[in-house]
Motif scaffolding. Sequence first.
Motif, mmCIF file in Angstrom:
data_model
loop_
_atom_site.group_PDB
_atom_site.id
_atom_site.type_symbol
_atom_site.label_atom_id
_atom_site.label_comp_id
_atom_site.label_asym_id
_atom_site.label_seq_id
_atom_site.Cartn_x
_atom_site.Cartn_y
_atom_site.Cartn_z
ATOM 1 N N TRP A 113 29.613 -7.385 -89.207
ATOM 2 C CA TRP A 113 29.995 -6.230 -90.020
ATOM 3 C C TRP A 113 29.225 -6.197 -91.346
ATOM 4 N N THR A 114 28.895 -7.369 -91.870
ATOM 5 C CA THR A 114 28.045 -7.390 -93.066
ATOM 6 C C THR A 114 26.647 -6.878 -92.733
ATOM 7 N N TRP A 115 26.140 -7.278 -91.562
ATOM 8 C CA TRP A 115 24.840 -6.775 -91.125
ATOM 9 C C TRP A 115 24.869 -5.250 -90.984
ATOM 10 N N LEU A 116 25.963 -4.724 -90.442
ATOM 11 C CA LEU A 116 26.096 -3.281 -90.312
ATOM 12 C C LEU A 116 26.050 -2.600 -91.674
ATOM 13 N N TYR A 117 26.727 -3.189 -92.640
ATOM 14 C CA TYR A 117 26.738 -2.613 -93.990
ATOM 15 C C TYR A 117 25.342 -2.628 -94.599
ATOM 16 N N GLU A 118 24.641 -3.747 -94.431
ATOM 17 C CA GLU A 118 23.279 -3.847 -94.953
ATOM 18 C C GLU A 118 22.348 -2.877 -94.226
ATOM 19 N N ARG A 119 22.538 -2.741 -92.935
ATOM 20 C CA ARG A 119 21.668 -1.890 -92.126
ATOM 21 C C ARG A 119 21.815 -0.421 -92.487
ATOM 22 N N THR A 120 23.047 0.016 -92.711
ATOM 23 C CA THR A 120 23.312 1.441 -92.931
ATOM 24 C C THR A 120 23.509 1.804 -94.398
ATOM 25 N N GLN A 121 23.825 0.786 -95.234
ATOM 26 C CA GLN A 121 24.191 1.040 -96.640
ATOM 27 C C GLN A 121 25.368 2.010 -96.737
ATOM 28 N N ASN A 122 26.210 1.978 -95.722
ATOM 29 C CA ASN A 122 27.375 2.856 -95.658
ATOM 30 C C ASN A 122 28.548 2.033 -95.148
ATOM 31 N N LEU A 123 29.584 1.864 -95.960
ATOM 32 C CA LEU A 123 30.735 1.052 -95.565
ATOM 33 C C LEU A 123 31.481 1.660 -94.381
ATOM 34 N N LEU A 124 31.199 2.925 -94.091
ATOM 35 C CA LEU A 124 31.834 3.566 -92.940
ATOM 36 C C LEU A 124 31.499 2.822 -91.652
ATOM 37 N N ARG A 158 33.478 -6.416 -97.591
ATOM 38 C CA ARG A 158 32.114 -5.897 -97.537
ATOM 39 C C ARG A 158 31.816 -4.947 -98.688
ATOM 40 N N GLY A 159 32.824 -4.222 -99.170
ATOM 41 C CA GLY A 159 32.578 -3.223 -100.192
ATOM 42 C C GLY A 159 32.561 -3.751 -101.613
ATOM 43 N N ILE A 160 33.360 -4.802 -101.901
ATOM 44 C CA ILE A 160 33.464 -5.298 -103.275
ATOM 45 C C ILE A 160 32.981 -6.748 -103.402
ATOM 46 N N LEU A 161 33.584 -7.678 -102.660
ATOM 47 C CA LEU A 161 33.251 -9.092 -102.833
ATOM 48 C C LEU A 161 31.799 -9.397 -102.472
ATOM 49 N N TYR A 162 31.354 -8.907 -101.307
ATOM 50 C CA TYR A 162 29.999 -9.216 -100.852
ATOM 51 C C TYR A 162 28.931 -8.733 -101.842
ATOM 52 N N PRO A 163 28.916 -7.453 -102.218
ATOM 53 C CA PRO A 163 27.885 -7.023 -103.177
ATOM 54 C C PRO A 163 28.055 -7.653 -104.558
ATOM 55 N N PHE A 164 29.296 -7.924 -104.971
ATOM 56 C CA PHE A 164 29.531 -8.537 -106.284
ATOM 57 C C PHE A 164 28.842 -9.896 -106.375
ATOM 58 N N ILE A 165 29.009 -10.725 -105.333
ATOM 59 C CA ILE A 165 28.392 -12.061 -105.334
ATOM 60 C C ILE A 165 26.884 -11.953 -105.131
ATOM 61 N N LYS A 166 26.472 -11.063 -104.241
ATOM 62 C CA LYS A 166 25.045 -10.918 -103.951
ATOM 63 C C LYS A 166 24.262 -10.453 -105.173
ATOM 64 N N GLN A 167 24.805 -9.511 -105.898
ATOM 65 C CA GLN A 167 24.105 -8.960 -107.061
ATOM 66 C C GLN A 167 23.981 -9.961 -108.209
ATOM 67 N N ARG A 168 24.720 -11.044 -108.133
ATOM 68 C CA ARG A 168 24.608 -12.080 -109.148
ATOM 69 C C ARG A 168 23.633 -13.176 -108.739
ATOM 70 N N GLY A 169 22.861 -12.900 -107.676
ATOM 71 C CA GLY A 169 21.793 -13.809 -107.284
ATOM 72 C C GLY A 169 22.154 -14.843 -106.246
ATOM 73 N N TYR A 170 23.249 -14.625 -105.515
ATOM 74 C CA TYR A 170 23.677 -15.589 -104.501
ATOM 75 C C TYR A 170 23.862 -14.889 -103.145
ATOM 76 N N PRO A 171 22.788 -14.397 -102.524
ATOM 77 C CA PRO A 171 22.929 -13.645 -101.273
ATOM 78 C C PRO A 171 23.504 -14.464 -100.116
ATOM 79 N N ARG A 172 23.097 -15.734 -99.995
ATOM 80 C CA ARG A 172 23.617 -16.565 -98.894
ATOM 81 C C ARG A 172 25.087 -16.897 -99.102
ATOM 82 N N THR A 173 25.441 -17.197 -100.344
ATOM 83 C CA THR A 173 26.855 -17.450 -100.639
ATOM 84 C C THR A 173 27.687 -16.207 -100.374
#
Length: 232
Positions: free
Chosen positions: A190-201, A146-161
């Motif tokens: 857990w990804t939804w939680l990260y998106e909801r709070t913007q906090n990996l905690l 959730r902290g590295i892979l998910y935002p890395f792929i999402k920020q490159r324009g592939y949110p669903r992937t």
Amino acid sequence: MLGSLGLGVGLLALMAMDGVMRERLSPNDLEFFKQAGGFLSIQGLGLVWIYLFLCEHDLRAGAAFGFSRAPLRSLATAFLAMLVAFPLIALLMHGCAALMQWLFNIVPPEQVTVGFLKSHPPLWQTLGLGFVAVVLAPVAEEMLFRGILYPFIKQRGYPRTALWGTAILFGVIHFNLGALVPLVVLALVWTWLYERTQNLLAPIVAHVLFNAVNFILLTADLPEWLEQLIKK
């Protein structure tokens, strides 16, 4: 580069330790160190890689993972989410196992660590595996997925992937066919939680809670206790 070098050195050290332990330890102790070493070789070295990754990119964990963003609200959201999700995941787990048995006559094999804990090992071994399973694994896995892979792929324009790819990969790396679908669903939560709070905690705490409940159920024999209570 440094992260890969650190992982390589760590793996070589674990291989050397394995050879020494095979000659000097009892079968029970050897099994414990095999289980603990499995966690350390993946999650432990993963944490080392994450630390080196942050250093190489001149990042601080607090800023990179949003630890300072409304921590109390993030904790509360994590608790509420798992309060709802845990019984649903338990039902899904049992449903997937029953479906596999009905369709393919396959009983999902029990994980080696689960079987070891059910054998009632010494307290120090139980606590050692408890630490790596309840604390080390959630922290390492959430930082990586959730902290590295998910935002890395999402920020490159592939949110669903990013969403589905990291969730499926999270399920696959646990090498548990019977729990694959529930683990993927948990990763989505857990990804939804990260998106909801913007906090990996938030996903870290939710992951810790999930593993802690399962660990307690395994080591305290609560299912048998509840079964005896129902029969009375």
